[in-house]
Design an enzyme around this catalytic site. Structure first.
Site, PDB file in Angstrom:
ATOM      1  N   ALA A  66       0.859  -1.175   0.000  1.00 38.99           N
ATOM      2  CA  ALA A  66       0.000   0.000   0.000  1.00 38.99           C
ATOM      3  C   ALA A  66       0.900   1.231   0.000  1.00 38.99           C
ATOM      4  O   ALA A  66       2.044   1.174   0.464  1.00 38.99           O
ATOM      5  CB  ALA A  66      -0.885  -0.012   1.240  1.00 38.99           C
ATOM      6  N   GLY A 109       0.484  -4.959   0.903  1.00 40.41           N
ATOM      7  CA  GLY A 109      -0.707  -4.981   0.048  1.00 40.41           C
ATOM      8  C   GLY A 109      -0.431  -5.646  -1.296  1.00 40.41           C
ATOM      9  O   GLY A 109      -1.349  -6.183  -1.927  1.00 40.41           O
ATOM     10  N   GLU A 112      -0.873  -9.222  -0.674  1.00 39.31           N
ATOM     11  CA  GLU A 112      -2.306  -9.446  -0.454  1.00 39.31           C
ATOM     12  C   GLU A 112      -3.083  -9.390  -1.761  1.00 39.31           C
ATOM     13  O   GLU A 112      -4.018 -10.166  -1.984  1.00 39.31           O
ATOM     14  CB  GLU A 112      -2.844  -8.399   0.532  1.00 39.31           C
ATOM     15  CG  GLU A 112      -2.224  -8.559   1.907  1.00 39.31           C
ATOM     16  CD  GLU A 112      -2.600  -7.439   2.865  1.00 39.31           C
ATOM     17  OE1 GLU A 112      -2.192  -6.285   2.617  1.00 39.31           O
ATOM     18  OE2 GLU A 112      -3.316  -7.708   3.835  1.00 39.31           O
ATOM     19  N   GLU A 132       4.205  -5.104   7.196  1.00 44.24           N
ATOM     20  CA  GLU A 132       3.455  -4.016   7.845  1.00 44.24           C
ATOM     21  C   GLU A 132       3.899  -3.776   9.284  1.00 44.24           C
ATOM     22  O   GLU A 132       3.858  -2.663   9.787  1.00 44.24           O
ATOM     23  CB  GLU A 132       1.947  -4.333   7.827  1.00 44.24           C
ATOM     24  CG  GLU A 132       1.287  -4.253   6.462  1.00 44.24           C
ATOM     25  CD  GLU A 132       1.335  -5.545   5.658  1.00 44.24           C
ATOM     26  OE1 GLU A 132       2.106  -6.467   6.020  1.00 44.24           O
ATOM     27  OE2 GLU A 132       0.597  -5.627   4.663  1.00 44.24           O
TER      28      GLU A 132
HETATM   29  N1  CO8 Z   1       4.589   3.182  -0.722  1.00 44.44           N
HETATM   30  C1  CO8 Z   1       4.994   4.334  -1.295  1.00 44.44           C
HETATM   31  N2  CO8 Z   1       6.138   4.445  -1.986  1.00 44.44           N
HETATM   32  C2  CO8 Z   1       6.911   3.347  -2.099  1.00 44.44           C
HETATM   33  C3  CO8 Z   1       6.543   2.116  -1.532  1.00 44.44           C
HETATM   34  C4  CO8 Z   1       5.321   2.052  -0.817  1.00 44.44           C
HETATM   35  N3  CO8 Z   1       4.856   0.912  -0.266  1.00 44.44           N
HETATM   36  N4  CO8 Z   1       7.513   1.198  -1.793  1.00 44.44           N
HETATM   37  C5  CO8 Z   1       8.440   1.842  -2.519  1.00 44.44           C
HETATM   38  N5  CO8 Z   1       8.079   3.133  -2.706  1.00 44.44           N
HETATM   39  C6  CO8 Z   1       8.809   4.177  -3.422  1.00 44.44           C
HETATM   40  C7  CO8 Z   1      10.002   4.670  -2.622  1.00 44.44           C
HETATM   41  O1  CO8 Z   1       9.600   5.653  -1.667  1.00 44.44           O
HETATM   42  C8  CO8 Z   1      10.883   5.246  -3.716  1.00 44.44           C
HETATM   43  O2  CO8 Z   1      10.368   6.501  -4.099  1.00 44.44           O
HETATM   44  P1  CO8 Z   1      11.356   7.786  -4.156  1.00 44.44           P
HETATM   45  O3  CO8 Z   1      12.325   7.443  -5.285  1.00 44.44           O
HETATM   46  O4  CO8 Z   1      10.439   8.923  -4.483  1.00 44.44           O
HETATM   47  O5  CO8 Z   1      12.048   7.887  -2.854  1.00 44.44           O
HETATM   48  C9  CO8 Z   1      10.625   4.293  -4.890  1.00 44.44           C
HETATM   49  O6  CO8 Z   1       9.379   3.631  -4.613  1.00 44.44           O
HETATM   50  C10 CO8 Z   1      11.699   3.226  -5.026  1.00 44.44           C
HETATM   51  O7  CO8 Z   1      11.813   2.549  -3.770  1.00 44.44           O
HETATM   52  P2  CO8 Z   1      13.236   2.341  -3.025  1.00 44.44           P
HETATM   53  O8  CO8 Z   1      14.168   3.457  -3.353  1.00 44.44           O
HETATM   54  O9  CO8 Z   1      12.943   2.103  -1.584  1.00 44.44           O
HETATM   55  O10 CO8 Z   1      13.720   0.996  -3.750  1.00 44.44           O
HETATM   56  P3  CO8 Z   1      14.668  -0.130  -3.148  1.00 44.44           P
HETATM   57  O11 CO8 Z   1      14.982  -1.040  -4.300  1.00 44.44           O
HETATM   58  O12 CO8 Z   1      15.805   0.474  -2.371  1.00 44.44           O
HETATM   59  O13 CO8 Z   1      13.760  -0.924  -2.074  1.00 44.44           O
HETATM   60  C11 CO8 Z   1      11.744  -2.028  -1.298  1.00 44.44           C
HETATM   61  C12 CO8 Z   1      12.632  -1.643  -2.520  1.00 44.44           C
HETATM   62  C13 CO8 Z   1      12.481  -3.022  -0.412  1.00 44.44           C
HETATM   63  C14 CO8 Z   1      10.486  -2.651  -1.857  1.00 44.44           C
HETATM   64  C15 CO8 Z   1      11.438  -0.756  -0.479  1.00 44.44           C
HETATM   65  O14 CO8 Z   1      10.941   0.246  -1.363  1.00 44.44           O
HETATM   66  C16 CO8 Z   1      10.390  -0.968   0.591  1.00 44.44           C
HETATM   67  O15 CO8 Z   1      10.713  -1.500   1.646  1.00 44.44           O
HETATM   68  N6  CO8 Z   1       9.144  -0.519   0.333  1.00 44.44           N
HETATM   69  C17 CO8 Z   1       8.074  -0.596   1.319  1.00 44.44           C
HETATM   70  C18 CO8 Z   1       7.570  -2.017   1.479  1.00 44.44           C
HETATM   71  C19 CO8 Z   1       6.489  -2.065   2.522  1.00 44.44           C
HETATM   72  O16 CO8 Z   1       6.694  -1.791   3.695  1.00 44.44           O
HETATM   73  N7  CO8 Z   1       5.278  -2.418   2.082  1.00 44.44           N
HETATM   74  C20 CO8 Z   1       4.149  -2.546   2.981  1.00 44.44           C
HETATM   75  C21 CO8 Z   1       3.370  -1.281   2.955  1.00 44.44           C
HETATM   76  S1  CO8 Z   1       2.068  -1.305   4.157  1.00 44.44           S
HETATM   77  C22 CO8 Z   1       0.840  -2.200   3.437  1.00 44.44           C
HETATM   78  O17 CO8 Z   1       0.935  -2.668   2.341  1.00 44.44           O
HETATM   79  C23 CO8 Z   1      -0.423  -2.315   4.270  1.00 44.44           C
HETATM   80  C24 CO8 Z   1      -1.551  -2.911   3.445  1.00 44.44           C
HETATM   81  C25 CO8 Z   1      -2.815  -2.857   4.198  1.00 44.44           C
HETATM   82  C26 CO8 Z   1      -3.479  -1.512   4.149  1.00 44.44           C
HETATM   83  C27 CO8 Z   1      -4.938  -1.684   4.317  1.00 44.44           C
HETATM   84  C28 CO8 Z   1      -5.495  -0.540   5.173  1.00 44.44           C
HETATM   85  C29 CO8 Z   1      -6.907  -0.832   5.551  1.00 44.44           C
END
Ligand code: CO8
Length: 258
Positions: A66, A109, A112, A132
């Site tokens: 998400a 997400g 999921e 998460e």
């Molecule tokens: N949300 C927003 N932006 C994201 C996300 C995300 N989940 N993942 C990556 N991005 C963005 C980064 O911020 C970055 O943007 P910018 O260049 O502007 O800084 C761009 O994508 C590239 O990402 P990275 O530079 O971080 O790339 P890496 O190769 O270094 O890392 C990863 C890749 C490991 C995937 C890393 O980006 C990461 O850890 N992302 C987050 C993963 C995460 O925690 N996902 C879970 C999110 S919470 C969720 O899904 C809850 C669902 C339920 C919600 C329901 C509510 C009712």
């Protein structure tokens, strides 16, 4: 076909393809993307000319979860009042089989969303996880339920409580994905599977999908009863007559409902 901002939608004969397309955010799922995926999938589902749908992302990311930037400013009242992300449930009401072709990150997400599909075909570079917990929240699009049903309690608890990532060999071993193929063949393999499904009777595939899903929503006895009713119902279709006649006559079936 409708123009969308965060996804691409194409069709090839009887197969619809939805590609998540927010490359700069690793296909992070925001509200706009959710509404577009639900709208496109619902439209394809309503089209009798479509027999199967594939949902995919990019080679680097199916979806990295998400959109954390969208969620970061939300409070309890906001998510409750909006019923935040509840619209994803619409994907469970599709009658048309939907396959996730997953390469790269399928986190939070993203994992999921892949599990909301009927089955997952993964490329060798696929990575699954429910991270998460690292953000101080928990899965919210069914992850705690579908991952547990897919891989069992011990592994689901491990994933959800530690937030660790699962590589594709473990995901296959655990039953989370149906097939692992070289990364550059994940989409074509899913499209081939979709084409195979789309060549069957759509009435039979909808009944088959319904029957398998009952396994997750009812007791064994109720599920078996439901399966039997669905099985009997297939005998009311011309596709049953044609399918069996074709076998007896040693020819390919020419189903009406496809
Ligand atoms: N949300 C927003 N932006 C994201 C996300 C995300 N989940 N993942 C990556 N991005 C963005 C980064 O911020 C970055 O943007 P910018 O260049 O502007 O800084 C761009 O994508 C590239 O990402 P990275 O530079 O971080 O790339 P890496 O190769 O270094 O890392 C990863 C890749 C490991 C995937 C890393 O980006 C990461 O850890 N992302 C987050 C993963 C995460 O925690 N996902 C879970 C999110 S919470 C969720 O899904 C809850 C669902 C339920 C919600 C329901 C509510 C009712």
């Amino acid at each position: 076909m409708t123009d969308y901002a965060t996804i691409l939608v194409t069709r090839d004969d009887r197969v619809g393809l939805i590609t998540l397309h927010r490359p700069k955010a690793l296909n992070a799922l925001n509200t706009e993307l959710m509404n577009e995926v639900v709208s496109a999938a619902t439209e394809l589902d309503a089209d009798a000319g479509i027999g199967a749908i594939v949902l995919t992302g990019s080679e680097r990311a199916f979806a990295a979860g998400a959109d954390i930037k969208e969620m970061s400013s939300q409070g309890y009242a906001d998510v409750v009042n909006q019923q935040f992300f509840a619209a994803w449930d619409n994907l469970t009401r599709l009658r048309t089989p939907i396959i996730a072709a997953v390469t790269g990150y399928a986190l939070g997400g993203g994992c999921e969303l892949a599990m909301l599909c009927d089955f997952i075909i993964a490329g060798e570079n696929a990575v699954f996880g429910q991270p998460e917990i690292n953000l101080g929240v928990i899965p919210g699009i069914g992850g705690s339920q579908r991952l547990t049903r897919a891989v069992g309690k011990s592994k689901a608890m491990d994933m959800v409580l530690t937030g660790r990532q699962m590589k594709v060999d473990e995901a296959e071993r655990s039953g989370l994905v149906s097939r692992v193929v070289p990364t550059d063949q994940a989409l074509s393999t899913a499209l081939d599977a979709a084409k195979t499904i789309a060549g069957k009777s759509a009435l039979a595939s909808a009944a088959a999908k319904d029957a398998v899903n009952r396994a997750f929503e009812s007791s064994l006895a109720e599920g078996v009863r439901a399966e039997r009713a669905l099985f009997y119902a297939t005998f009311a279709t011309d596709d049953q007559t044609e399918g069996m006649a074709a076998f007896v006559e040693k020819r390919e079936p020419n189903f009406t409902h496809r």
